[in-house]
Design a protein around this motif. Structure first.
Motif, PDB file in Angstrom:
ATOM      1  N   VAL A  97     -18.539  -4.646  -5.947  1.00 23.84           N
ATOM      2  CA  VAL A  97     -19.387  -5.640  -6.435  1.00 23.84           C
ATOM      3  C   VAL A  97     -19.161  -6.575  -5.246  1.00 23.84           C
ATOM      4  N   GLY A  98     -20.386  -7.088  -4.756  1.00 20.37           N
ATOM      5  CA  GLY A  98     -20.462  -8.317  -3.938  1.00 20.37           C
ATOM      6  C   GLY A  98     -20.261  -9.717  -4.235  1.00 20.37           C
ATOM      7  N   GLY A  99     -19.967 -10.645  -3.586  1.00 23.93           N
ATOM      8  CA  GLY A  99     -19.703 -12.111  -3.838  1.00 23.93           C
ATOM      9  C   GLY A  99     -18.182 -12.055  -4.723  1.00 23.93           C
ATOM     10  N   TRP A 100     -17.344 -11.156  -4.477  1.00 27.98           N
ATOM     11  CA  TRP A 100     -16.271 -11.306  -5.267  1.00 27.98           C
ATOM     12  C   TRP A 100     -14.925 -11.390  -4.134  1.00 27.98           C
ATOM     13  N   GLY A 101     -15.284 -11.815  -2.952  1.00 23.86           N
ATOM     14  CA  GLY A 101     -14.177 -11.577  -2.100  1.00 23.86           C
ATOM     15  C   GLY A 101     -13.990 -10.080  -1.279  1.00 23.86           C
ATOM     16  N   PRO A 102     -13.258 -10.158  -0.404  1.00 23.45           N
ATOM     17  CA  PRO A 102     -13.148  -8.752   0.179  1.00 23.45           C
ATOM     18  C   PRO A 102     -12.662  -7.636  -0.660  1.00 23.45           C
ATOM     19  N   THR A 103     -12.984  -6.633  -0.809  1.00 22.11           N
ATOM     20  CA  THR A 103     -12.715  -5.487  -1.493  1.00 22.11           C
ATOM     21  C   THR A 103     -12.241  -3.995  -0.896  1.00 22.11           C
ATOM     22  N   THR A 104     -11.459  -3.510  -0.992  1.00 24.58           N
ATOM     23  CA  THR A 104     -10.919  -2.232  -0.269  1.00 24.58           C
ATOM     24  C   THR A 104     -10.576  -1.256  -1.127  1.00 24.58           C
ATOM     25  N   ILE A 105     -11.125  -0.087  -0.996  1.00 29.00           N
ATOM     26  CA  ILE A 105     -10.614   0.955  -1.919  1.00 29.00           C
ATOM     27  C   ILE A 105      -9.420   1.714  -1.280  1.00 29.00           C
ATOM     28  N   LEU A 106      -8.412   2.019  -2.116  1.00 33.45           N
ATOM     29  CA  LEU A 106      -7.280   2.742  -1.576  1.00 33.45           C
ATOM     30  C   LEU A 106      -7.436   4.161  -2.173  1.00 33.45           C
ATOM     31  N   ARG A 107      -7.213   5.150  -1.677  1.00 32.78           N
ATOM     32  CA  ARG A 107      -7.545   6.507  -2.239  1.00 32.78           C
ATOM     33  C   ARG A 107      -5.993   7.324  -2.763  1.00 32.78           C
ATOM     34  N   SER A 108      -5.119   6.565  -2.674  1.00 33.82           N
ATOM     35  CA  SER A 108      -3.795   7.321  -2.848  1.00 33.82           C
ATOM     36  C   SER A 108      -2.676   6.239  -3.085  1.00 33.82           C
ATOM     37  N   THR A 109      -1.436   6.930  -3.662  1.00 35.74           N
ATOM     38  CA  THR A 109      -0.384   6.113  -3.877  1.00 35.74           C
ATOM     39  C   THR A 109       0.221   5.867  -2.514  1.00 35.74           C
ATOM     40  N   ASP A 110       0.142   6.905  -1.640  1.00 36.28           N
ATOM     41  CA  ASP A 110       0.651   6.487  -0.309  1.00 36.28           C
ATOM     42  C   ASP A 110      -0.034   5.538   0.479  1.00 36.28           C
ATOM     43  N   ASP A 111      -1.400   5.263   0.031  1.00 34.16           N
ATOM     44  CA  ASP A 111      -2.133   3.997   0.819  1.00 34.16           C
ATOM     45  C   ASP A 111      -1.392   2.683   0.085  1.00 34.16           C
ATOM     46  N   VAL A 112      -1.025   2.684  -1.159  1.00 26.06           N
ATOM     47  CA  VAL A 112      -0.662   1.585  -1.661  1.00 26.06           C
ATOM     48  C   VAL A 112       0.631   1.132  -1.115  1.00 26.06           C
ATOM     49  N   ALA A 113       1.564   2.392  -0.901  1.00 27.83           N
ATOM     50  CA  ALA A 113       2.777   2.162  -0.391  1.00 27.83           C
ATOM     51  C   ALA A 113       2.781   1.726   1.133  1.00 27.83           C
ATOM     52  N   ALA A 114       1.890   2.203   1.741  1.00 28.72           N
ATOM     53  CA  ALA A 114       1.382   1.515   3.206  1.00 28.72           C
ATOM     54  C   ALA A 114       1.145   0.128   3.184  1.00 28.72           C
ATOM     55  N   LEU A 115       0.242  -0.343   2.130  1.00 23.35           N
ATOM     56  CA  LEU A 115      -0.181  -1.744   1.857  1.00 23.35           C
ATOM     57  C   LEU A 115       0.935  -2.492   1.818  1.00 23.35           C
ATOM     58  N   LYS A 116       1.962  -2.013   0.836  1.00 27.85           N
ATOM     59  CA  LYS A 116       3.146  -3.010   0.485  1.00 27.85           C
ATOM     60  C   LYS A 116       4.158  -3.116   1.844  1.00 27.85           C
ATOM     61  N   GLU A 117       3.862  -2.294   2.959  1.00 28.90           N
ATOM     62  CA  GLU A 117       4.683  -2.288   3.964  1.00 28.90           C
ATOM     63  C   GLU A 117       4.215  -3.268   5.103  1.00 28.90           C
ATOM     64  N   GLY A 118       3.051  -3.714   4.753  1.00 25.20           N
ATOM     65  CA  GLY A 118       2.199  -4.671   5.786  1.00 25.20           C
ATOM     66  C   GLY A 118       2.570  -6.216   5.228  1.00 25.20           C
TER      67      GLY A 118
END
Length: 191
Positions: A97-118
């Protein structure tokens, strides 16, 4: 490292789905607003969270449920420009959905773990019971902010899985009880 916080409404028997209404599919949908006296201070946790939230995370189904309404909701205006993360292996990029701030799709639990490390502050998961259960089982959730309602639903989705796994301990950080029977419980996961 970023904290991942699950925030949600929960029945006393651990059900978290369909708190807002029957459209969400649970036969007792709307259990958060039915049959209880409205006590404003019982909802203060939601306002307090906004000050700590630097990003939101959703599973695909919760994103699809919230995205049509939250961008224009006055109750959720503080979340509008925050970064959003949708964890889904199937959601196409053109479904965002547009107009709701930046949105990123994460495809896996590993992607979530990497995001947490940032770098950055706390990421709050709203709704998204299946995602929260998967992330909890993977040891990725750092805190649970719960409003526990005095109702037994008997069936429905839970944040907590029933699979045999190593236990982990929680530390009570904050609690309060309200005249309508709602309990506020904030638990940090002990590491």
């Amino acid at each position: 490292m970023r904290d991942l916080v699950y925030t949600g409404f929960m029945s006393l028997d651990g059900v978290v789905d369909s708190p807002g209404g029957p459209a969400e599919g649970h036969r007792s949908g709307g259990w958060v607003v039915k049959d209880l006296e409205f006590v404003p201070e019982a909802w203060s946790l939601k306002g307090e969270e906004l000050a700590e939230t630097t990003a939101l995370m959703f599973g695909r189904r919760s994103y699809e449920a919230f995205a049509p309404f939250w961008p224009t909701s006055e109750d959720h205006a503080g979340y509008k420009e925050l970064p959003k993360y949708v964890v889904s292996a199937t959601l196409p990029d053109d479904a965002l959905v547009g107009g709701w701030g930046p949105t990123t799709i994460l495809r896996s639990t590993d992607d979530v773990a990497a995001l947490k490390e940032g770098d950055g502050g706390a990421i709050f998961i709203h709704g998204s019971a299946e995602l929260a259960r998967r992330l909890s089982d993977a040891g990725l959730i750092d805190q649970y902010n719960l409003l526990v309602f005095p109702v037994l639903l008997g069936a429905g989705k839970s944040v907590f899985g029933r699979a045999d796994r190593d236990k982990y301990m929680l530390e009570l950080r904050e609690s309060a009880s309200y005249s309508n029977g709602i309990l506020k419980l904030v638990y940090a996961v002990k590491r």
